[in-house]
Every structure is written in C-alpha cells, then in structure tokens.
Design a protein around this motif. Structure first.
Motif, PDB file in Angstrom:
ATOM      1  N   PHE A  99       5.021  -9.519 -17.867  1.00 55.55           N
ATOM      2  CA  PHE A  99       5.937  -8.723 -17.204  1.00 55.55           C
ATOM      3  C   PHE A  99       5.490  -7.342 -17.327  1.00 55.55           C
ATOM      4  CE2 PHE A  99       8.489 -12.467 -18.662  1.00 55.55           C
ATOM      5  CZ  PHE A  99       9.128 -12.830 -17.256  1.00 55.55           C
ATOM      6  N   LEU A 100       4.324  -6.918 -16.830  1.00 59.76           N
ATOM      7  CA  LEU A 100       3.735  -5.551 -17.038  1.00 59.76           C
ATOM      8  C   LEU A 100       4.399  -4.574 -16.212  1.00 59.76           C
ATOM      9  CD1 LEU A 100      -0.087  -7.099 -16.874  1.00 59.76           C
ATOM     10  CD2 LEU A 100       1.100  -6.162 -18.917  1.00 59.76           C
ATOM     11  N   PRO A 101       4.459  -3.446 -16.865  1.00 57.13           N
ATOM     12  CA  PRO A 101       5.286  -2.426 -16.295  1.00 57.13           C
ATOM     13  C   PRO A 101       4.019  -1.425 -15.631  1.00 57.13           C
ATOM     14  CG  PRO A 101       5.099  -1.930 -18.696  1.00 57.13           C
ATOM     15  CD  PRO A 101       4.291  -3.109 -18.479  1.00 57.13           C
ATOM     16  N   LEU A 102       3.317  -2.016 -14.807  1.00 59.97           N
ATOM     17  CA  LEU A 102       2.320  -1.159 -14.269  1.00 59.97           C
ATOM     18  C   LEU A 102       2.337  -0.847 -12.729  1.00 59.97           C
ATOM     19  CD1 LEU A 102      -0.598  -2.818 -16.103  1.00 59.97           C
ATOM     20  CD2 LEU A 102       0.450  -0.577 -16.738  1.00 59.97           C
ATOM     21  N   ARG A 103       2.269   0.155 -12.219  1.00 58.81           N
ATOM     22  CA  ARG A 103       2.458   0.484 -10.947  1.00 58.81           C
ATOM     23  C   ARG A 103       1.253  -0.005 -10.115  1.00 58.81           C
ATOM     24  NH1 ARG A 103       2.477   5.641 -10.931  1.00 58.81           N
ATOM     25  NH2 ARG A 103       0.676   6.171  -9.858  1.00 58.81           N
ATOM     26  N   ASP A 104       1.477  -0.558  -8.870  1.00 55.33           N
ATOM     27  CA  ASP A 104       0.698  -0.994  -7.864  1.00 55.33           C
ATOM     28  C   ASP A 104      -0.452   0.050  -7.632  1.00 55.33           C
ATOM     29  OD1 ASP A 104       1.690  -3.437  -8.267  1.00 55.33           O
ATOM     30  OD2 ASP A 104       2.170  -3.563  -6.065  1.00 55.33           O
ATOM     31  N   GLY A 105      -1.800  -0.620  -7.732  1.00 53.12           N
ATOM     32  CA  GLY A 105      -2.846   0.518  -7.192  1.00 53.12           C
ATOM     33  C   GLY A 105      -3.175   1.782  -8.061  1.00 53.12           C
ATOM     34  N   SER A 106      -2.755   1.606  -9.408  1.00 56.41           N
ATOM     35  CA  SER A 106      -2.688   2.969 -10.258  1.00 56.41           C
ATOM     36  C   SER A 106      -3.855   3.064 -11.019  1.00 56.41           C
ATOM     37  CB  SER A 106      -1.426   2.905 -11.095  1.00 56.41           C
ATOM     38  OG  SER A 106      -1.204   1.757 -11.816  1.00 56.41           O
ATOM     39  N   LEU A 107      -4.458   2.108 -11.459  1.00 60.40           N
ATOM     40  CA  LEU A 107      -5.466   2.072 -12.575  1.00 60.40           C
ATOM     41  C   LEU A 107      -7.026   1.892 -11.888  1.00 60.40           C
ATOM     42  CD1 LEU A 107      -3.526  -0.203 -14.832  1.00 60.40           C
ATOM     43  CD2 LEU A 107      -3.585   1.963 -15.172  1.00 60.40           C
TER      44      LEU A 107
END
Length: 303
Positions: A99-107
């Motif tokens: 359940f990764l707390p990463l915003r789409d298209g951010s990295l």
C-alpha cells in the motif's frame, strides 16, 4: 470478491525487521552487495533521475549506493518496519510495500533492494510502482529468486520427513525469472529485462547461516508455517545433513546460495522503442547471412 492472497504473514515480516534493526550493521553484507550491483546497473543508463523512491530500504544501503550518481538528488525511503525506517535515516517513512503512499506520475525512478520477495500481491505492488513513475520512469530492483538457500531447504525437508514424518513450510517460496518478466508486462511496464546472479556465502558451520538470516530480518514468515520452535532433533538432523552433503572437501566450509533476480523496466512513453509490425522488415536475414532460404516443403524460396 475473492480473498486477498496471503502467502506471507506481513506482521511477522515487520516484527523480524524491527528485531533486526538495532544490529543490522553487523549483518547487512548481502544488502550492501546487491545495492552495489544495482547501482552499477543504474550507471549504465544514460539518464538523470533527480527524484527516486527506495521501496523496502532496510538500513539505507541502496540510498548510500546511488546518492549523487546519475543525477540522483532526492531519495524517499520506505520500509515496512518503523525501526528500519529510523535506522535508514534521511527522508524515510514507515510504509507497507503493498500500500505505497506515492503520488501517481511523481517519480523519476523507483529502486528496491531485496524486499519485494516478502510481498503477497507482487503484481499489485508493481502496478502501484508503475503508476507512481513519470512516463519513461525507471524501475530497478533486486529480489531473491527460486534457487535461494536450496542447500538449507533440502536438508530441512529431509530432516523433517525423517524425524517428524511430514512437512511444513520452513523457507519462503520464491519466484523465477520467467514469472517475473511476465509479471512486469502484466503490470504495464515497457521493455522489461530480468537477469540473475548466484551469490554464494561460505560458512564455517550452518548455525552461522541461521544467525545471519535472523540478523538480516530474513527468518521464516510464511503464513502457513508451523508455529512454535523447530524440534531440537529435527534441527540437529538438518544441520548434520548440511555438513555431510555440502561441506567443501578442500577447506571444510559450507556454501549458502542466494539467487538474486534483477528487474529493469520502464513506465510506458511514446518515445520508447516498439516492435516492428510482422512482415514489415526491409531486409532478409538470409541475405545478411549469405545463405539460401527454403520453404517449409524443403524447396528453395524464390526472391
């Protein structure tokens, strides 16, 4: 709705890592070695990656290996274990790989070093990683594969059958390179590449191997494992078999094999290479090889 996949007890994985965190520096040799090999692969990519996420960071070995290389400026580290997150330092947060707390298209890139083999829903995690990457963003990861600790698995199996008359899951199930390549494609990655290494660690006695696994936080966390301690007789029988079957005749040491799978894949982008349409080739392979081409019936093909 079907029940979620549960191969591993994630609470136990977290507990093992929490327990290992205070002394991880005494046992992190494998994490440091594979982090170095991943960093070398990053150097082969002619791109800069200013913002990177390290998924399952352990003690920060991966961040230390890539910081300042290929334009890496900011590294967000995550780990299932809060104690490991504190151990890693820097910009780090306790977070579940599932359940990764990463915003789409951010990295610009995501790296992961010897953590994804504890994930129950690996396809789901790969989809989350792909979504978090910018178009043409890079995934570079290592995880343990199917031949890992085959010596230990073989001896534990033989000992448990001989002593207890049955089997229980004592070493984690692992994936193989073919399955992993298919999973990357299923998750929507482009240009996936999977390769592997066998890293052999040599021990004076098998108890040192068990101590290292515990110290790395890599002890058994299979959900269907037998609860409680292994019977003393079963363990001693397994260790005796290990020595009898695998001791090196020259130096008396015992091998422990770690099979490491490396993933290299990209989030899709219009600029990436694509396979040509079948039948669109402008040149014949037979011409390049200066060979004669034949039909299926064995007759020479006419140009």
């Amino acid at each position: 709705m079907s029940d979620p996949i549960r191969i591993f007890d994630r609470a136990t994985v977290r507990r093992h890592r929490d327990r290992a965190a205070p002394r991880l520096g005494d046992y992190d040799f494998l994490f440091r070695e594979t982090a170095s090999r991943l960093a070398d692969r990053l150097e082969d990519v002619a791109r800069d990656f200013p913002l990177v996420a390290d998924i399952g960071c352990h003690g920060g070995e991966m961040a230390a290996a890539i910081r300042g290389r290929r334009g890496v400026e900011t590294i967000i580290q995550t780990d299932l274990s809060p104690a490991m997150a504190r151990c890693a330092g820097g910009l780090c947060v306790a977070a579940d790989e599932e359940f990764l707390p990463l915003r789409d298209g951010s990295l610009d890139a995501v790296v992961s070093n010897l953590s994804l083999h504890w994930v129950n829903d690996l396809p789901g995690t790969l989809v989350q990683i792909r979504r978090a990457l910018k178009p043409d963003g890079l995934l570079l990861a290592a995880m343990l594969g199917g031949e890992t600790l085959y010596e230990l698995r073989q001896c534990l199996t033989q000992a448990e059958v001989a002593v207890e008359g049955g089997l229980s899951p004592r070493v984690s199930p692992f994936t193989d390179s073919r399955d992993l390549g298919a999973l990357l494609q299923r998750a929507g990655f482009a240009l996936p590449v999977v390769d592997s290494d066998l890293i052999t660690v040599r021990y004076e006695n098998p108890m040192r191997l068990l101590d290292d696994l515990r110290g790395m936080g890599e002890s058994n966390a299979v959900a269907e494992r037998r609860k409680g301690f292994t019977r003393r007789t079963t363990l001693l029988t397994a260790l005796e078999r290990y020595v009898a079957e695998f001791r090196d005749a020259d130096d008396g040491r015992l091998p422990a094999t770690f099979h490491v799978l490396y993933m290299h894949a990209w989030a899709p982008h219009a600029s990436q290479q694509k396979p040509l349409r079948p039948g669109s080739a402008a040149n014949r392979l037979a011409d390049a090889l200066k060979a004669e081409e034949f039909n299926l019936d064995g007759k020479p093909r006419q140009n």
